[in-house]
Design an enzyme around this catalytic site. Structure first.
Site, PDB file in Angstrom:
ATOM      1  N   SER A  80      35.510  41.254  36.137  1.00 20.64           N
ATOM      2  CA  SER A  80      34.522  41.612  36.025  1.00 20.64           C
ATOM      3  C   SER A  80      33.428  41.671  37.084  1.00 20.64           C
ATOM      4  O   SER A  80      33.237  41.431  38.224  1.00 20.64           O
ATOM      5  CB  SER A  80      33.382  40.901  34.387  1.00 20.64           C
ATOM      6  OG  SER A  80      33.334  39.303  34.946  1.00 20.64           O
ATOM      7  N   LYS A  81      32.270  42.100  36.593  1.00 22.46           N
ATOM      8  CA  LYS A  81      30.723  42.600  37.162  1.00 22.46           C
ATOM      9  C   LYS A  81      31.113  40.723  38.333  1.00 22.46           C
ATOM     10  O   LYS A  81      30.657  40.240  38.827  1.00 22.46           O
ATOM     11  CB  LYS A  81      29.875  42.947  36.918  1.00 22.46           C
ATOM     12  CG  LYS A  81      29.741  44.352  37.114  1.00 22.46           C
ATOM     13  CD  LYS A  81      28.260  44.354  36.634  1.00 22.46           C
ATOM     14  CE  LYS A  81      27.979  46.104  36.417  1.00 22.46           C
ATOM     15  NZ  LYS A  81      26.939  46.950  35.850  1.00 22.46           N
ATOM     16  N   ARG A  82      31.394  40.144  37.241  1.00 26.46           N
ATOM     17  CA  ARG A  82      30.967  38.710  37.669  1.00 26.46           C
ATOM     18  C   ARG A  82      31.741  38.072  39.136  1.00 26.46           C
ATOM     19  O   ARG A  82      31.669  36.905  39.804  1.00 26.46           O
ATOM     20  CB  ARG A  82      31.328  37.019  36.545  1.00 26.46           C
ATOM     21  CG  ARG A  82      31.024  36.016  36.417  1.00 26.46           C
ATOM     22  CD  ARG A  82      31.173  35.514  35.366  1.00 26.46           C
ATOM     23  NE  ARG A  82      32.415  36.256  34.538  1.00 26.46           N
ATOM     24  CZ  ARG A  82      33.453  34.633  34.792  1.00 26.46           C
ATOM     25  NH1 ARG A  82      33.614  34.302  35.158  1.00 26.46           N
ATOM     26  NH2 ARG A  82      34.675  35.821  34.115  1.00 26.46           N
TER      27      ARG A  82
END
Ligand code: GLU
Length: 467
Positions: A242-244
Site C-alpha cells: 500500500s501507499k505506506r
C-alpha cells in the site's frame, strides 16, 4: 481465439498490482495471437472519477500495454437489463423489496445466534408467498440471483489449482440495484460473456466471487472461461502493498524517473519466473509467459531490485531518447537546457552512473547551471599549494584547441611540471567546474562543458582561493 481482459475500477490510480495482472493478461493474449481488452468498471458512481480513468489510460500507454477498447460498463446498462430480464423469466432471479433496516436486523439476529450473516431468501417467490410479503407501493426492488441451494462449484484455477466451494456457503446476491446499475459480480459475468473472454485472470482478492459468478454462467447456460487468480503483491514487511510502503501507482514510477521497460520487467518477474532470467524484454515475456510459473504465494516488492533493473535499462538506452526523457526533469529543477551542451551527449556520459532519470537530471545539473560546491569539500581541496598549478592550467586552457585530447595533455603537463599527482589537481578542478568530486573523466567533462563555462567557473573559484 484467446481473449483476456483487464477490468479496473476507476476509483484511484493504476496500482502496480493491477498493472502486473494486466501485464500477464496482455502477454498471454499476445503469445497466442489473441486479444487483450480494457474494460473500465465504472458502476460505482460515487467513487469513479474521470481523473482515475485518465490515470488508467496513461498508465497503460506508458507501460506499452495496447488493448481493444476501452469499454465502459456505464455505457452498457441495457445489456445488463436484458440479461436480468432473462434470469427473471427463467426463475433464476427475483425482485427483493427488503429495506436496509430489515436487512440490518436480519444480520444482527444471525450474529446474535452465532450464524454467518447472509440473506435469508425471504423474497424468493415461494417464501414471500408463504410469509405473506407484499411489495411496498412505490419502492423499486433490487434484483437478486437465486443461488442453487445444493451441490458445489468447482473449477481448476490456472494459478491455484482445483478449488471447490459448497453452494450452501453462498446466499442470493444482489445482481442489480434499484437504480438499474449492476453489481460487480453480475456486470463482470455479462461483460465477460458478451466480450467472449476465454481467460479471466485477476487478483486473488476475487477468488470468493468466482463461485457466485460461475453459478450465473450456469444459470445462463454459458460456457465458462478459464479462471486464474494471481496472488497479491506484499510490501517488504509482509503486509499487502500500500501507499505506506512507498509508490504504488504506475505513474508515480514514471514521475520518479523509472523507465517503463524496467517496471514491466520488474513486475513481470515479481511473481512469475522463467528459469533464472532476471532481465528480459516485453517480447521475451510474451514468448515465455505461462500460468504454470506464476508463483502460488504472494511476492514481496523489492524497491532495490527495481532500481537495479532500471539502471540496467538506463545504461543500454538510446541517448537521444534519454535526453528527451531527462529534459523535463532538468527544466523542473530550473535549468535552461537549451543554453547548455547537447543533452544527449551529457546523458550518454552520465547514464551508467545513476539509477533513475531524476538522478540523471541531478548528475547533469552542473552542465546547465553554475554549481555550488559544498564548503567542506572546498576546505578539503582548495589548498594554497595547489593554486599555482590551477592558475597555470587556466592559462593553457585559454589557448588550446578545445578537444579532450588537448585538454588531457594540458592537465598532464601541469602535473609533471608541478610534480604533483593527478588527484591533487583533478579534485579541486572538478570541484571548481562541477561542484562535485564525482564526475566522469575530467577531460571529457571539460570538453562538454565548453571552454567559456570552464574558464569562467575556474576564474571565479580561483578568486576565493585559498580558503
Ligand atoms: N473491477 C474489478 C477490480 O478492479 C475487476 C475484477 C475482475 O477482473 O473481475 O477489482
Amino acid at each position: 481465439m484467446t481473449r483476456t481482459r483487464f477490468a479496473p475500477s476507476p476509483t484511484g490510480y493504476l496500482h502496480i498490482g493491477g498493472a502486473r495482472t494486466a501485464l500477464y493478461c496482455w502477454a498471454f493474449a499476445k503469445k497466442l495471437g489473441g486479444s487483450f481488452v480494457l474494460r473500465v468498471e465504472d458502476t460505482d458512481q460515487e467513487r469513479s472519477t474521470q481523473a482515475s480513468v485518465q490515470a488508467i489510460l496513461d498508465g497503460m500507454r506508458w507501460l506499452g500495454l495496447d488493448y481493444e477498447g476501452p469499454y465502459f460498463q456505464m455505457k452498457r446498462l441495457e445489456s445488463y437489463q436484458r440479461v436480468v430480464d432473462v434470469l427473471l423469466k427463467s426463475g433464476h432471479a427475483y425482485p427483493c423489496y427488503a429495506s436496509k433496516e430489515e436487512l440490518d436486523e436480519m444480520r444482527e439476529g444471525q450474529r446474535a445466534r452465532h450464524e454467518k450473516p447472509r440473506y435469508d431468501g425471504r423474497w424468493r417467490p415461494e417464501n414471500a408467498k408463504h410469509l405473506g410479503l407484499t411489495p411496498s407501493v412505490g419502492v423499486k426492488p433490487v434484483i437478486r440471483f437465486r443461488n442453487p441451494d445444493d451441490g458445489e462449484v468447482a473449477w481448476n484455477d490456472l494459478v491455484k489449482g482445483p478449488i471447490c466451494i459448497q453452494n450452501s456457503e453462498l446466499d442470493d446476491l444482489v445482481i442489480m440495484r434499484a437504480d438499474g446499475i449492476p453489481t460487480y459480480n453480475f456486470g463482470v459475468v455479462v461483460d465477460d460473456i458478451d466480450m467472449k473472454m476465454t481467460h479471466v485472470i485477476r487478483g486473488d482478492d476475487h477468488v470468493n466471487n468466482t463461485p457466485r459468478q460461475i453459478n450465473i454462467y450456469r444459470a445462463l447456460g454459458e460456457t465458462l472461461p478459464q479462471f486464474g487468480h494471481v496472488p497479491m503483491i506484499l510490501g517488504p514487511d509482509g503486509e499487502r502493498l500500500s501507499k505506506r510502503h512507498g509508490a504504488v501507482s504506475v505513474m508515480q514510477y514514471s514521475e520518479e524517473g523509472f523507465l517503463p521497460e524496467a517496471l514491466v520487467n520488474y513486475l513481470a518477474r515479481l511473481g512469475w519466473s522463467h528459469g533464472d532470467e532476471e532481465k528480459f524484454s516485453a517480447e521475451q515475456l510474451i514468448e515465455w509467459f505461462d500460468f504454470e510459473h506464476i508463483s502460488r504465494s504472494p511476492a514481496r516488492f523489492d524497491g532495490e531490485k527495481l532500481k537495479w533493473l532500471n539502471q540496467q535499462y538506463l545504461k543500454q538506452a538510446d541517448d537521444t531518447r534519454l535526453a528527451a526523457l531527462t529534459h523535463p526533469f532538468l527544466e523542473k529543477m530550473g535549468c535552461n537546457v537549451d543554453e547548455g551542451p547537447d543533452l544527449s551527449r551529457v546523458v550518454g556520459l552520465l547514464k551508467s552512473r545513476v539509477n533513475t532519470l531524476i538522478e540523471l537530471a541531478q548528475a547533469a545539473e552542473y552542465f546547465y547551471r553554475n554549481p555550488n560546491a559544498p564548503e567542506d569539500l572546498k576546505l578539503l581541496h582548495y589548498g594554497a599549494t595547489i593554486k599555482p598549478a590551477l592558475v597555470q592550467l587556466l592559462g593553457h586552457l585559454e589557448s588550446i584547441d578545445w578537444e579532450r585530447g588537448f585538454i588531457n595533455t594540458a592537465i598532464k603537463s601541469v602535473i609533471t611540471e608541478h610534480k604533483i599527482k593527478m588527484p591533487q589537481l583533478a579534485m579541486p578542478l572538478r570541484l571548481m567546474v562541477t561542484g562535485t568530486v564525482h564526475t566522469p573523466s575530467i577531460d571529457v567533462t571539460l570538453e562538454l562543458l565548453g571552454r567559456e563555462v570552464v574558464l569562467s567557473r575556474m576564474r571565479s573559484q580561483l578568486a576565493v582561493f585559498p580558503l
